[in-house]
Enzyme design. Sequence first.
Site, PDB file in Angstrom:
ATOM      1  N   CYS A 153       4.627  -5.332   4.335  1.00 31.45           N
ATOM      2  CA  CYS A 153       4.358  -6.723   4.011  1.00 31.45           C
ATOM      3  C   CYS A 153       5.214  -7.647   4.883  1.00 31.45           C
ATOM      4  CB  CYS A 153       4.566  -6.972   2.522  1.00 31.45           C
ATOM      5  SG  CYS A 153       3.761  -8.473   1.920  1.00 31.45           S
ATOM      6  N   HIS A 159       1.304  -2.525  -0.305  1.00 30.32           N
ATOM      7  CA  HIS A 159       2.308  -2.018  -1.238  1.00 30.32           C
ATOM      8  C   HIS A 159       1.720  -0.817  -1.984  1.00 30.32           C
ATOM      9  CE1 HIS A 159       5.026  -5.426  -0.777  1.00 30.32           C
ATOM     10  NE2 HIS A 159       3.980  -6.230  -0.877  1.00 30.32           N
TER      11      HIS A 159
END
Length: 526
Positions: free
Chosen positions: A337, A457
């Site tokens: 991310c 994630h």
Amino acid sequence: MAKKIMIQGTMSNAGKSLICAGLCRIFRQDGYKVAPFKSQNMALNSFITEDGLEMGRAQVVQAEAAGIPPKVQMNPILLKPTNDVGSQVIVNGEVLGNMSAREYFAYKKQLIPDILKAFHQLEEEYDIIVIEGAGSPAEINLKQDDIVNMGLARMVHAPVLLVGDIDRGGVFAQLLGTLMLLEKEEKELVRGLIINKFRGDKTILDPGIDMLEQKGGIPVVGVTPYMQIEIEDEDSLTERFEGRRKRNVQDMSAGSIDIAVIRTPRISNFTDFMLLENLSGVSLRYVKQCSELGHPDMIILPGTKNTMEDLRWMRQNGLEAAIQKAASGGTAVWGICGGYQMLGEKLSDPDGVESGGCMRGMGLLPVETIFGREKTRTRVVGTFRHPDGIFQGLKDMEFEGYEIHMGETGLKGLLPMNEIYDTVQKNKEPEVIGKDLGYIRNQDGASRGNVCGTYVHGIFDREEIVTEIVRALAGEKGIDVHECGTIDLKKFKESQYNLLADTLRNHLDMERIYQILEEEEDGYED
């Protein structure tokens, strides 16, 4: 309607989240349909539900303990700090906007209808609601418009168990001081006290418990031990960054796979590494300065709530240069991310979503990121396509996870590049991302050499993927991969929830807690 019980604490990190999770598992084991609820959560660890909505991970953990899928109604308000005096405000899973602490304090009562709607939806579906408070109910500067502690307890007519942390010391003062600062109507809601994180012989504590009950006028319903249980933590108050995960570099065993996670000031979703943390033969540690980095086998740049500021922090303290040097020498580097965004060549923020302006990235991947006002929230499934370097063994492996990020990342021009995977967004129209070489908007992941980046994630939650990564790192180090054990994360979590429930059953007066659930709701009128 559902019965309910609320867990409040004398301070942050008193153990509310863990006790709520344990009660959810106990009630489930006893045959009830149970759900967690927290009206307002402040945390950087968040989760995307199946319908693409964002919520705090503490309630996700509690939902897992209850054996149900997480729903955004379990956490209708999520505050994600962007700096010391402001947060991104997420309501019913969607971004409302950024507010300063003062702005939010003046606005939050307008969110009561959202809170009550979410709670009543859960009431209609479940037998028991386990409610978690936030911080302390005795913060006298915040009590006037409280929507998460006693204010919420009064709104939904919930009896309260108050938890104190004996491990930090002063637990009797914590509990009695909190009770003294409550209004009469609020104190009447407190039906039991819990002393948490106790170590030692409880009989030595008994005289203090007797005095506590006499002075407080409320029974102690349990003295729970300091529990070594591997369950995801809520936020940056975690003890996960300390202890065995932060061993001195010189203490690393030559037979261990050494993984260093950069502990940036705004680190988020460090729950991504739970499986790696619990593999035998793997040592995962959190690093926040160059002297701690050493020569790890892999460096992970985790998610962050402010990519540009955390990259600037790394640049100023020398960690960026140290990582670049390690990568040039062949050390594996993986960004997730915000960490993926940092690995690129350029970060642009024309609308001031983060820090504004432009800054160069670390230059380890030929991608560029432009921050925009729209937030990506989606669950994805995917397959690794052409991972590079030592991660080639991941090819054709499947994964599942979720994305939470501001900004779009694309390949820079037509530079040679190996796309890392195809993904399909589960809660939108099916869309395959990254099919062709060249410049691609919304590049979900990329790799070059031993440097890998992804927006997803949860990509490390699958045993096969983590095993292959460890196998590759072990091969580079000349270690027999069989020395590194494997683990089924789902089964491991279940074992930990059951262990938590067993421990709480042994140390809480569950008969009394069930009586509290059954009591008539007298004295709950506003």
